[in-house]
Write a protein that holds these residues in place. Structure first.
Motif, PDB file in Angstrom:
ATOM      1  N   VAL A  24       0.846  -1.198   0.000  1.00  0.00           N
ATOM      2  CA  VAL A  24       0.000   0.000   0.000  1.00  0.00           C
ATOM      3  C   VAL A  24       0.882   1.249   0.000  1.00  0.00           C
ATOM      4  O   VAL A  24       2.048   1.203   0.399  1.00  0.00           O
ATOM      5  N   ALA A  25       0.319   2.331  -0.465  1.00  0.00           N
ATOM      6  CA  ALA A  25       0.999   3.630  -0.445  1.00  0.00           C
ATOM      7  C   ALA A  25       0.222   4.564   0.473  1.00  0.00           C
ATOM      8  O   ALA A  25      -0.990   4.730   0.316  1.00  0.00           O
ATOM      9  N   ILE A  26       0.918   5.153   1.423  1.00  0.00           N
ATOM     10  CA  ILE A  26       0.303   6.063   2.383  1.00  0.00           C
ATOM     11  C   ILE A  26       0.848   7.468   2.131  1.00  0.00           C
ATOM     12  O   ILE A  26       2.066   7.660   2.099  1.00  0.00           O
ATOM     13  N   VAL A  27      -0.039   8.416   1.964  1.00  0.00           N
ATOM     14  CA  VAL A  27       0.364   9.808   1.753  1.00  0.00           C
ATOM     15  C   VAL A  27      -0.017  10.618   2.990  1.00  0.00           C
ATOM     16  O   VAL A  27      -1.184  10.632   3.394  1.00  0.00           O
ATOM     17  N   LEU A  28       0.967  11.266   3.591  1.00  0.00           N
ATOM     18  CA  LEU A  28       0.729  12.065   4.787  1.00  0.00           C
ATOM     19  C   LEU A  28       0.557  13.532   4.421  1.00  0.00           C
ATOM     20  O   LEU A  28       1.242  14.054   3.542  1.00  0.00           O
ATOM     21  N   GLU A  29      -0.332  14.177   5.125  1.00  0.00           N
ATOM     22  CA  GLU A  29      -0.603  15.601   4.906  1.00  0.00           C
ATOM     23  C   GLU A  29       0.206  16.425   5.913  1.00  0.00           C
ATOM     24  O   GLU A  29       0.192  16.144   7.110  1.00  0.00           O
ATOM     25  N   GLU A  30       0.915  17.411   5.409  1.00  0.00           N
ATOM     26  CA  GLU A  30       1.728  18.255   6.287  1.00  0.00           C
ATOM     27  C   GLU A  30       0.849  19.047   7.242  1.00  0.00           C
ATOM     28  O   GLU A  30      -0.257  19.469   6.904  1.00  0.00           O
ATOM     29  N   ALA A  31       1.373  19.256   8.466  1.00  0.00           N
ATOM     30  CA  ALA A  31       0.639  19.980   9.503  1.00  0.00           C
ATOM     31  C   ALA A  31       1.638  20.619  10.446  1.00  0.00           C
ATOM     32  O   ALA A  31       2.793  20.195  10.533  1.00  0.00           O
ATOM     33  N   PRO A  32       1.229  21.672  11.162  1.00  0.00           N
ATOM     34  CA  PRO A  32       2.142  22.301  12.138  1.00  0.00           C
ATOM     35  C   PRO A  32       2.620  21.284  13.165  1.00  0.00           C
ATOM     36  O   PRO A  32       1.860  20.404  13.605  1.00  0.00           O
ATOM     37  N   VAL A  33       3.884  21.397  13.561  1.00  0.00           N
ATOM     38  CA  VAL A  33       4.456  20.483  14.545  1.00  0.00           C
ATOM     39  C   VAL A  33       3.799  20.703  15.900  1.00  0.00           C
ATOM     40  O   VAL A  33       3.596  21.835  16.335  1.00  0.00           O
ATOM     41  N   SER A  34       3.458  19.604  16.589  1.00  0.00           N
ATOM     42  CA  SER A  34       2.822  19.713  17.906  1.00  0.00           C
ATOM     43  C   SER A  34       3.158  18.484  18.734  1.00  0.00           C
ATOM     44  O   SER A  34       3.571  17.445  18.204  1.00  0.00           O
ATOM     45  N   LEU A  35       2.959  18.595  20.052  1.00  0.00           N
ATOM     46  CA  LEU A  35       3.243  17.482  20.951  1.00  0.00           C
ATOM     47  C   LEU A  35       2.331  16.291  20.698  1.00  0.00           C
ATOM     48  O   LEU A  35       2.684  15.154  20.994  1.00  0.00           O
ATOM     49  N   GLU A  36       1.135  16.544  20.142  1.00  0.00           N
ATOM     50  CA  GLU A  36       0.204  15.454  19.873  1.00  0.00           C
ATOM     51  C   GLU A  36       0.765  14.460  18.858  1.00  0.00           C
ATOM     52  O   GLU A  36       0.283  13.332  18.738  1.00  0.00           O
ATOM     53  N   GLN A  37       1.784  14.873  18.103  1.00  0.00           N
ATOM     54  CA  GLN A  37       2.361  14.000  17.085  1.00  0.00           C
ATOM     55  C   GLN A  37       3.421  13.069  17.655  1.00  0.00           C
ATOM     56  O   GLN A  37       4.024  12.298  16.918  1.00  0.00           O
ATOM     57  N   ILE A  38       3.674  13.133  18.957  1.00  0.00           N
ATOM     58  CA  ILE A  38       4.634  12.246  19.603  1.00  0.00           C
ATOM     59  C   ILE A  38       3.896  11.152  20.352  1.00  0.00           C
ATOM     60  O   ILE A  38       3.030  11.428  21.178  1.00  0.00           O
ATOM     61  N   VAL A  39       4.231   9.906  20.036  1.00  0.00           N
ATOM     62  CA  VAL A  39       3.704   8.756  20.761  1.00  0.00           C
ATOM     63  C   VAL A  39       4.895   7.968  21.286  1.00  0.00           C
ATOM     64  O   VAL A  39       5.776   7.582  20.527  1.00  0.00           O
ATOM     65  N   LEU A  40       4.957   7.723  22.587  1.00  0.00           N
ATOM     66  CA  LEU A  40       6.107   7.064  23.207  1.00  0.00           C
ATOM     67  C   LEU A  40       5.902   5.556  23.204  1.00  0.00           C
ATOM     68  O   LEU A  40       5.225   5.000  24.061  1.00  0.00           O
ATOM     69  N   ILE A  41       6.480   4.901  22.183  1.00  0.00           N
ATOM     70  CA  ILE A  41       6.406   3.447  22.103  1.00  0.00           C
ATOM     71  C   ILE A  41       7.819   2.912  21.974  1.00  0.00           C
ATOM     72  O   ILE A  41       8.303   2.587  20.896  1.00  0.00           O
ATOM     73  N   SER A  42       8.533   2.867  23.091  1.00  0.00           N
ATOM     74  CA  SER A  42       9.893   2.332  23.147  1.00  0.00           C
ATOM     75  C   SER A  42      10.764   2.894  22.033  1.00  0.00           C
ATOM     76  O   SER A  42      11.439   2.157  21.303  1.00  0.00           O
ATOM     77  N   LYS A  43      10.778   4.205  21.875  1.00  0.00           N
ATOM     78  CA  LYS A  43      11.608   4.850  20.856  1.00  0.00           C
ATOM     79  C   LYS A  43      12.780   5.533  21.543  1.00  0.00           C
ATOM     80  O   LYS A  43      12.607   6.296  22.486  1.00  0.00           O
ATOM     81  N   LEU A  44      13.989   5.259  21.063  1.00  0.00           N
ATOM     82  CA  LEU A  44      15.197   5.731  21.743  1.00  0.00           C
ATOM     83  C   LEU A  44      15.360   7.240  21.672  1.00  0.00           C
ATOM     84  O   LEU A  44      16.003   7.842  22.523  1.00  0.00           O
ATOM     85  N   ASP A  45      14.804   7.893  20.631  1.00  0.00           N
ATOM     86  CA  ASP A  45      15.046   9.327  20.451  1.00  0.00           C
ATOM     87  C   ASP A  45      13.841  10.184  20.803  1.00  0.00           C
ATOM     88  O   ASP A  45      13.615  11.229  20.212  1.00  0.00           O
ATOM     89  N   ALA A  46      13.048   9.762  21.791  1.00  0.00           N
ATOM     90  CA  ALA A  46      11.831  10.488  22.140  1.00  0.00           C
ATOM     91  C   ALA A  46      12.124  11.923  22.554  1.00  0.00           C
ATOM     92  O   ALA A  46      11.406  12.857  22.185  1.00  0.00           O
ATOM     93  N   PHE A  47      13.188  12.151  23.335  1.00  0.00           N
ATOM     94  CA  PHE A  47      13.514  13.499  23.788  1.00  0.00           C
ATOM     95  C   PHE A  47      13.901  14.390  22.613  1.00  0.00           C
ATOM     96  O   PHE A  47      13.562  15.556  22.563  1.00  0.00           O
ATOM     97  N   SER A  48      14.639  13.836  21.655  1.00  0.00           N
ATOM     98  CA  SER A  48      15.033  14.625  20.492  1.00  0.00           C
ATOM     99  C   SER A  48      13.815  15.091  19.711  1.00  0.00           C
ATOM    100  O   SER A  48      13.796  16.190  19.153  1.00  0.00           O
ATOM    101  N   ARG A  49      12.789  14.278  19.663  1.00  0.00           N
ATOM    102  CA  ARG A  49      11.586  14.659  18.937  1.00  0.00           C
ATOM    103  C   ARG A  49      10.900  15.852  19.602  1.00  0.00           C
ATOM    104  O   ARG A  49      10.354  16.720  18.935  1.00  0.00           O
ATOM    105  N   MET A  50      10.955  15.910  20.918  1.00  0.00           N
ATOM    106  CA  MET A  50      10.370  17.056  21.615  1.00  0.00           C
ATOM    107  C   MET A  50      11.172  18.324  21.341  1.00  0.00           C
ATOM    108  O   MET A  50      10.610  19.413  21.187  1.00  0.00           O
ATOM    109  N   VAL A  51      12.507  18.194  21.279  1.00  0.00           N
ATOM    110  CA  VAL A  51      13.343  19.356  20.975  1.00  0.00           C
ATOM    111  C   VAL A  51      13.051  19.864  19.570  1.00  0.00           C
ATOM    112  O   VAL A  51      13.072  21.062  19.308  1.00  0.00           O
ATOM    113  N   ARG A  52      12.758  18.950  18.645  1.00  0.00           N
ATOM    114  CA  ARG A  52      12.450  19.369  17.275  1.00  0.00           C
ATOM    115  C   ARG A  52      11.203  20.259  17.246  1.00  0.00           C
ATOM    116  O   ARG A  52      11.118  21.203  16.468  1.00  0.00           O
ATOM    117  N   ILE A  53      10.228  19.967  18.102  1.00  0.00           N
ATOM    118  CA  ILE A  53       9.049  20.819  18.189  1.00  0.00           C
ATOM    119  C   ILE A  53       9.445  22.227  18.601  1.00  0.00           C
ATOM    120  O   ILE A  53       8.976  23.228  18.044  1.00  0.00           O
TER     121      ILE A  53
END
Length: 544
Positions: free
Chosen positions: A98-127
């Motif tokens: 399948v092909a999934i196309v994502l729509e761009e949107a303003p960066v927000s904390l709601e776009q972070i989901v913590l599922i055993s991801k090593l760089d979770a803190f870096s993602r918050m800094v990117r916001i």
């Protein structure tokens, strides 16, 4: 005892690799690729099966897959900068692509989901950086939580760094890189690990990753208190010209211009100029020029980036002053004892980043760089204590050439369990520094050399290799890793009457282990352990 422990660690580590490599999947599969609205692959997109709580992430080419999927399963796709979307699995989706196309949107904390991801803190800094753009290289580093900086030499010298209880000096215990090109300088004339980030044009910042502690196998020398990995923009959306003016004859000019845009190629140039006299009694006469050019070629499964930059700066500094001189009215708060301090520096970089997807499960990333650098700094820490007539001014100076490269092979290993998978990274690389005429001298008024205290040639080589296994099991992530670094230190003393060339070698092994557990999409806990190091100056290694 230690050698026995290392042998056991080696056997266990590679045993895990072989075990995971032997697993195969069962049941219905789902493969796909994730794109943005311009049909560019999107890496690092989280794909979460709400029905089974299984998860995965898209690779650099946007590819993802689930080894066990059922009709009516609901998948969620989430990534910073894109609107979270969902897809309910139908019968025709099973064992298909399948092909999934994502729509761009303003960066927000709601776009972070913590599922055993090593760089979770870096993602918050990117916001933070997306919503509050930076205006200087100092601001870039300030976005790292717990990292404090201070400037004490007129704006042209690398900042003083502090991180969660560590006095990092100018970079001795923190590894900083830009597009996989190291910023830190080994065996530097001013201080070990000296990291001058002023060659970065802030408006070209794209991404900022960081890790506190020595827990990532990819980073070796200086990554003891942590590491900061900066990524610049591969392309720009629009042209930009900025002019800023302020007090003390301060002027800043920035320009970004797109010069090429086709279906597979992008290119832009960027520039920055800064002038200021500062708020000191003696003008700083500070100036800095930055130039950068970037070219990107990309196609399905492969990308090549070539970039070049040039930085130069000159400044005068009022230096540190004694409190008693201010209390007695000899000088004001912004005065100086020796206003001939200051310096000049330049750095020219040429670097390359290449990515190649071998297939949907394997890829190779390669980076290489060449840097020409020079540095000259005049300081006076004790004023007239040692020499009441000429003063105690010193000069630290060097010319340097740096060559380096790194390649990382990545393989995704899918297991029989739909809720577990692994990723193996194997990397190797080198860095070579040739430092000519590294000097420490006593001077007067930046004009006259009174005495050469140290003068020589440095050749320093660092070869390294690492293995990193990231195994996810449900909400758990296990990340064992091992890194090996080999150093060759060589110094030729040019102040001795006879030929004096000395050389030493060192080997360092650094095992690491990270364990994470995501209790919920909003709460994650981790435990980390590992060995890290910073090398000593070549002259110190030879002397000892």
């Amino acid at each position: 005892m230690i050698s026995d422990w290392l042998k056991i660690g080696f056997k266990s580590f590679f045993g895990m690799i072989l075990m995971f490599s032997s697993f195969t999947g069962f049941g219905h599969e789902l493969r796909g690729k994730i794109y943005d609205s311009s049909q560019n692959p999107v890496a690092g997109v989280g794909v979460y099966n709400e029905t089974t709580e299984a998860f995965t992430y898209s690779g650099i080419n946007g590819y993802f897959e689930f080894d066990s999927i059922s009709v009516n399963d609901v998948l969620y796709f989430y990534s910073l900068g894109f609107r979270t979307t969902s897809r309910k699995i139908a019968a025709e989706d099973l064992d298909s692509s399948v092909a999934i196309v994502l729509e761009e949107a303003p960066v927000s904390l709601e776009q972070i989901v913590l599922i055993s991801k090593l760089d979770a803190f870096s993602r918050m800094v990117r916001i933070d950086t997306e919503q509050n753009p930076v205006r200087s290289s100092q601001e870039v580093l300030r976005r790292v939580p717990g990292l404090l900086i201070g400037q004490h030499a007129g704006g042209g010298k690398a900042e003083q760094l502090f991180l969660r209880g560590f006095d990092l000096d100018h970079g001795t215990d923190i590894s900083i890189s830009v597009d996989d090109m190291p910023v830190n300088m080994v065996s530097h004339a001013h201080g070990q690990g000296y990291a001058d980030l002023h060659f970065l044009i802030p408006e070209t910042l794209d991404k900022l990753d960081f890790e506190k502690g020595p827990y990532k196998a990819e980073y070796g020398n200086f990554a003891t208190a942590g590491n900061v990995a900066i990524k610049t923009k591969k392309k720009i959306d629009r042209n930009k010209i900025t002019l800023e003016a302020g007090d003390f004859n301060t002027l800043r000019m920035v320009g970004l211009m797109k010069i090429l845009e086709t279906a597979n190629t992008q290119a832009y140039v960027a520039s920055e100029g800064v002038l200021t006299d500062g708020y000191f009694t003696s003008p700083q006469n500070f100036n800095r020029l930055n130039l950068m050019g970037n070219f990107l070629f990309s196609k399905e499964g492969e990308s090549l980036r070539l970039a070049a930059s040039h930085f130069q700066s000159r400044w005068d500094a009022s230096g540190q002053i004694p409190q008693r001189a201010v209390d007695q009215g000899i000088i004001g708060r912004f005065g100086s004892i020796d206003d001939t301090e200051g310096g000049m520096t330049s750095r020219t970089n040429l670097w390359m980043n290449h990515y190649k997807s071998i297939d949907d499960h394997q890829s190779v990333k390669t980076s290489a760089y060449v840097t020409a650098y020079d540095f000259e700094l005049y300081s006076n820490f004790t004023f007239f204590l040692e020499d009441p007539v000429n003063g105690d001014q010193i000069r630290q100076k060097e010319d340097r050439l740096i060559l380096g490269a790194k390649s990382v092979y990545s393989k995704k290993i899918h297991t029989a369990d739909e809720d577990s998978h692994a990723e193996l990274d194997l990397g190797t690389g080198f860095r070579y520094d040739k430092v000519s005429d590294v000097e420490l001298s006593r001077t007067r008024n930046r004009r006259e050399t009174l005495d050469n205290l140290a003068l020589g040639q440095i050749d320093e080589f660092n070869g390294f290799a690492f293995a990193n296994l990231e195994y996810r099991l449900g909400k758990w992530t296990f990340n064992p890793a091992l890194r090996a670094d080999y150093f060759s230190f060589q110094y030729e003393n040019e102040l001795t009457e006879t030929y004096d060339l000395q050389r030493k070698t060192k080997l360092f092994l650094a095992p690491k282990l990270n364990i994470l557990h995501a209790f919920s999409p909003d709460f994650q806990a981790y435990a980390k352990t590992g060995f890290g190091f910073h090398s000593n100056d070549t002259r110190v290694v030879i002397a000892n």
